[in-house]
Design a protein around this motif. Structure first.
Motif, PDB file in Angstrom:
ATOM      1  N   LEU A  76       0.826   3.708  -3.275  1.00 25.72           N
ATOM      2  CA  LEU A  76       0.290   5.051  -3.117  1.00 25.72           C
ATOM      3  C   LEU A  76       1.350   6.125  -3.298  1.00 25.72           C
ATOM      4  CD1 LEU A  76      -2.578   4.560  -2.810  1.00 25.72           C
ATOM      5  CD2 LEU A  76      -2.533   5.579  -0.562  1.00 25.72           C
ATOM      6  N   GLU A  77       2.560   5.851  -2.844  1.00 27.88           N
ATOM      7  CA  GLU A  77       3.634   6.832  -3.042  1.00 27.88           C
ATOM      8  C   GLU A  77       3.918   7.017  -4.527  1.00 27.88           C
ATOM      9  OE1 GLU A  77       8.317   7.507  -1.909  1.00 27.88           O
ATOM     10  OE2 GLU A  77       7.173   5.967  -0.889  1.00 27.88           O
ATOM     11  N   ALA A  78       3.830   5.959  -5.308  1.00 33.59           N
ATOM     12  CA  ALA A  78       4.062   6.057  -6.748  1.00 33.59           C
ATOM     13  C   ALA A  78       2.932   6.809  -7.450  1.00 33.59           C
ATOM     14  CB  ALA A  78       4.215   4.664  -7.345  1.00 33.59           C
ATOM     15  N   TYR A 100       0.837  -1.207   0.000  1.00 35.03           N
ATOM     16  CA  TYR A 100       0.000   0.000   0.000  1.00 35.03           C
ATOM     17  C   TYR A 100       0.868   1.252   0.000  1.00 35.03           C
ATOM     18  CZ  TYR A 100      -3.374   3.426   1.754  1.00 35.03           C
ATOM     19  OH  TYR A 100      -4.170   4.535   1.924  1.00 35.03           O
ATOM     20  N   ALA A 101       1.891   1.265   0.844  1.00 32.62           N
ATOM     21  CA  ALA A 101       2.773   2.430   0.933  1.00 32.62           C
ATOM     22  C   ALA A 101       3.526   2.656  -0.372  1.00 32.62           C
ATOM     23  CB  ALA A 101       3.754   2.258   2.082  1.00 32.62           C
ATOM     24  N   VAL A 102       4.011   1.604  -0.981  1.00 41.53           N
ATOM     25  CA  VAL A 102       4.777   1.732  -2.229  1.00 41.53           C
ATOM     26  C   VAL A 102       3.873   2.185  -3.375  1.00 41.53           C
ATOM     27  CG1 VAL A 102       6.053   0.427  -3.971  1.00 41.53           C
ATOM     28  CG2 VAL A 102       6.542   0.081  -1.548  1.00 41.53           C
ATOM     29  N   TYR A 119       1.183   9.467  -6.136  1.00 34.38           N
ATOM     30  CA  TYR A 119       0.963  10.827  -5.650  1.00 34.38           C
ATOM     31  C   TYR A 119       0.931  11.846  -6.788  1.00 34.38           C
ATOM     32  CZ  TYR A 119       1.622   9.675  -0.700  1.00 34.38           C
ATOM     33  OH  TYR A 119       1.485   9.176   0.563  1.00 34.38           O
TER      34      TYR A 119
END
Length: 93
Positions: free
Chosen positions: A80-82, A76-78, A84
């Motif tokens: 969503l960061e991609a 999820y973190a990877v 932004y």
């Protein structure tokens, strides 16, 4: 062979994503047709026809994001960061 939580959550998130892709075709089709219609009355009819389905399709995205955050927080973190920059471009574009 039993199912573990990773397999179950992968199937759930895959189902949610598949449902979003399949059901979003109506929204996107109306959006493309909307560009060629000039009459305000016809545009209102088009928007009213898609209104009940629009909210349902966005619910699939919320379920998918919440399931991804609950089951696979690192993914999820990877992901969503991609996303932004594209998301901000859509919001402000």
């Amino acid at each position: 062979m039993g199912l573990d939580l990773v397999t179950i959550w992968t199937l759930v998130i895959g189902f949610v994503l598949m449902m979003y892709v399949l059901l979003d075709g109506f929204d996107l089709g109306i959006g493309l047709l909307f560009l060629g219609v000039r009459s305000k009355r016809e545009r209102d009819i088009m928007v009213n026809s898609v209104a009940p389905i629009w909210d349902g399709n966005e619910t699939w995205l919320c379920w998918g994001g919440a399931g991804l955050m609950a089951a696979f927080p690192l993914a999820y973190a990877v992901i969503l960061e991609a996303l932004y920059i594209p998301l901000l471009a859509m919001l402000f574009g």
